[in-house]
Enzyme design. Structure first.
Site, PDB file in Angstrom:
ATOM      1  N   HIS A   1      -7.526  -0.496   5.608  1.00  0.00           N
ATOM      2  CA  HIS A   1      -6.455   0.380   6.120  1.00  0.00           C
ATOM      3  C   HIS A   1      -6.256   1.525   5.131  1.00  0.00           C
ATOM      4  CE1 HIS A   1      -2.727   1.452   8.148  1.00  0.00           C
ATOM      5  NE2 HIS A   1      -2.044   1.319   7.023  1.00  0.00           N
TER       6      HIS A   1
ATOM      7  N   ASP B   1       5.835   4.629   5.006  1.00  0.00           N
ATOM      8  CA  ASP B   1       6.672   3.670   5.731  1.00  0.00           C
ATOM      9  C   ASP B   1       6.686   2.292   5.054  1.00  0.00           C
ATOM     10  OD1 ASP B   1       3.903   3.506   6.680  1.00  0.00           O
ATOM     11  OD2 ASP B   1       4.635   2.113   8.210  1.00  0.00           O
ATOM     12  N   HIS B   2       6.086   2.220   3.866  1.00  0.00           N
ATOM     13  CA  HIS B   2       6.139   0.979   3.074  1.00  0.00           C
ATOM     14  C   HIS B   2       6.754   1.193   1.681  1.00  0.00           C
ATOM     15  CE1 HIS B   2       3.671  -1.335   5.978  1.00  0.00           C
ATOM     16  NE2 HIS B   2       3.375  -0.101   6.332  1.00  0.00           N
TER      17      HIS B   2
ATOM     18  N   HIS C   1       4.382  -4.686  10.494  1.00  0.00           N
ATOM     19  CA  HIS C   1       4.902  -4.052  11.723  1.00  0.00           C
ATOM     20  C   HIS C   1       5.039  -5.048  12.866  1.00  0.00           C
ATOM     21  CE1 HIS C   1       4.481   0.247  10.529  1.00  0.00           C
ATOM     22  NE2 HIS C   1       3.516  -0.223   9.746  1.00  0.00           N
TER      23      HIS C   1
ATOM     24  N   HIS D   1       1.411   3.919   1.882  1.00  0.00           N
ATOM     25  CA  HIS D   1       1.956   4.689   3.009  1.00  0.00           C
ATOM     26  C   HIS D   1       3.482   4.766   2.938  1.00  0.00           C
ATOM     27  CE1 HIS D   1      -1.895   4.139   5.633  1.00  0.00           C
ATOM     28  NE2 HIS D   1      -1.956   5.208   4.848  1.00  0.00           N
TER      29      HIS D   1
ATOM     30  N   ASP E   1      -0.331  -3.828   6.168  1.00  0.00           N
ATOM     31  CA  ASP E   1      -0.975  -3.322   7.390  1.00  0.00           C
ATOM     32  C   ASP E   1      -2.437  -3.745   7.464  1.00  0.00           C
ATOM     33  OD1 ASP E   1       1.448  -2.183   7.905  1.00  0.00           O
ATOM     34  OD2 ASP E   1       0.787  -0.103   7.737  1.00  0.00           O
TER      35      ASP E   1
ATOM     36  N   HIS F   1       0.850  -1.201   0.000  1.00  0.00           N
ATOM     37  CA  HIS F   1       0.000   0.000   0.000  1.00  0.00           C
ATOM     38  C   HIS F   1       0.879   1.243   0.000  1.00  0.00           C
ATOM     39  CE1 HIS F   1       0.776  -0.522   4.299  1.00  0.00           C
ATOM     40  NE2 HIS F   1       0.228   0.644   4.575  1.00  0.00           N
TER      41      HIS F   1
HETATM   42 FE    FE Z   1       2.658   0.831   8.057  1.00  0.00          FE
HETATM   43 ZN    ZN Z   2       0.056   1.682   6.498  1.00  0.00          ZN
END
Ligand code: FE
Ligand code: ZN
Length: 260
Positions: free
Chosen positions: A116, A61-62, A173, A59, A135, A57
């Site tokens: 999400h 942090d990915h 995570h 975001h 996530d 996805h």
């Molecule tokens: Fe994340």
């Molecule tokens: Zn995420």
């Protein structure tokens, strides 16, 4: 059938990226990556050049490592969800629910798992008993519902739960310890959950990851899958929700976790 070797690569404070290698062909792939430098250091140590990165996805942090990885490894394929092209500027190959993607001789089915985000996907490598779910599902938990509806997230969780119980769950995570604390608050008599708490504490004390979990284990301990368990339904009823409606129970549980 060809199998994947899977390695966890901890990134940032609590993210997991994954490096996978097809045992037949030696082809190497990555699932999600926020930090390119860190990932390149890992790959250099192994002497590996990745062929593809599979994004779950949009975001940061990915995906933030994607650009740096493409610069370092020209020709790197970057898979992403077909209707998220604008939010995945470095993706090169777009996929949808039911599509097949491959790494060497290992094949994965793409699962659309919105909730999400509305463009979230997972990759199920059936031959390796592995699902990379970003996530959506976490060990003993699930992602926050940022963009989709609770009904969508519930459905996405059920879709993952329907995979074979031996499927290893590689999530985005390390949230397990806090997820277990919440799970015990709504499901205090669950013996498998209590046993999992002990296991998780020991792993974290040793600095070890709690991932992968498995679908079978999650069916037993994850409150976001256990919408038919009396204790979870009771907790939802206390919040004024209809305990006979799985989506309402899921929503009550997720909302309670948001405020936990
Ligand atoms: Fe994340
Ligand atoms: Zn995420």
């Amino acid at each position: 059938m060809a199998k994947l070797e899977v390695m966890l690569v901890p990134q940032l404070s609590d993210n997991y990226s994954y490096v996978m290698r097809c045992e037949d062909t030696g082809d190497v792939g990555i699932v999600d990556c926020p930090d390119a430098e860190d990932m390149i250091a890992f790959l250099n140590k192994k002497g590996w050049t990745p062929k593809a990165i599979f994004l779950t996805h949009h975001h940061w942090d990915h995906i933030d490592g994607t650009k740096g990885l493409k610069e370092k490894y020209p020709g790197l394929k970057v898979y992403g969800y077909i209707h998220d092209q604008k939010r995945l500027p470095d993706a090169t190959d777009f996929v949808d629910e039911g599509d097949t993607v491959s790494l060497g001789a290992c094949e994965a089915k793409v699962l659309f798992t919105p909730g999400h985000t509305i463009g979230h996907i997972a990759y199920h490598f059936a031959g390796s008993d592995a699902v990379f779910c970003g996530d959506t599902m976490f060990a003993a938990g699930c992602g926050r519902v940022f963009e989709g509806t609770f009904a969508q997230m519930h459905e996405s969780m059920q879709k993952l739960a329907a995979l074979p119980p031996e499927t290893k769950v590689y999530c985005g995570h390390e949230y397990t310890a806090s997820n277990v604390r919440f799970a015990l608050a709504v499901d205090p008599e669950n013996l498998e959950l209590k046993a999992f708490e002990v296991e998780v504490k020991q792993l974290r004390d040793e600095g070890q990851p709690t991932i992968p979990t498995t679908i079978g284990k999650e069916l037993a301990v994850n409150p976001f899958l256990r919408v038919d368990a009396p204790s979870i339904q009771q907790a939802a009823a206390e919040m004024g929700k209809d305990a006979s409606d799985p989506v309402a129970v899921f929503e009550a549980t997720r909302t309670r976790k948001d405020n936990f």
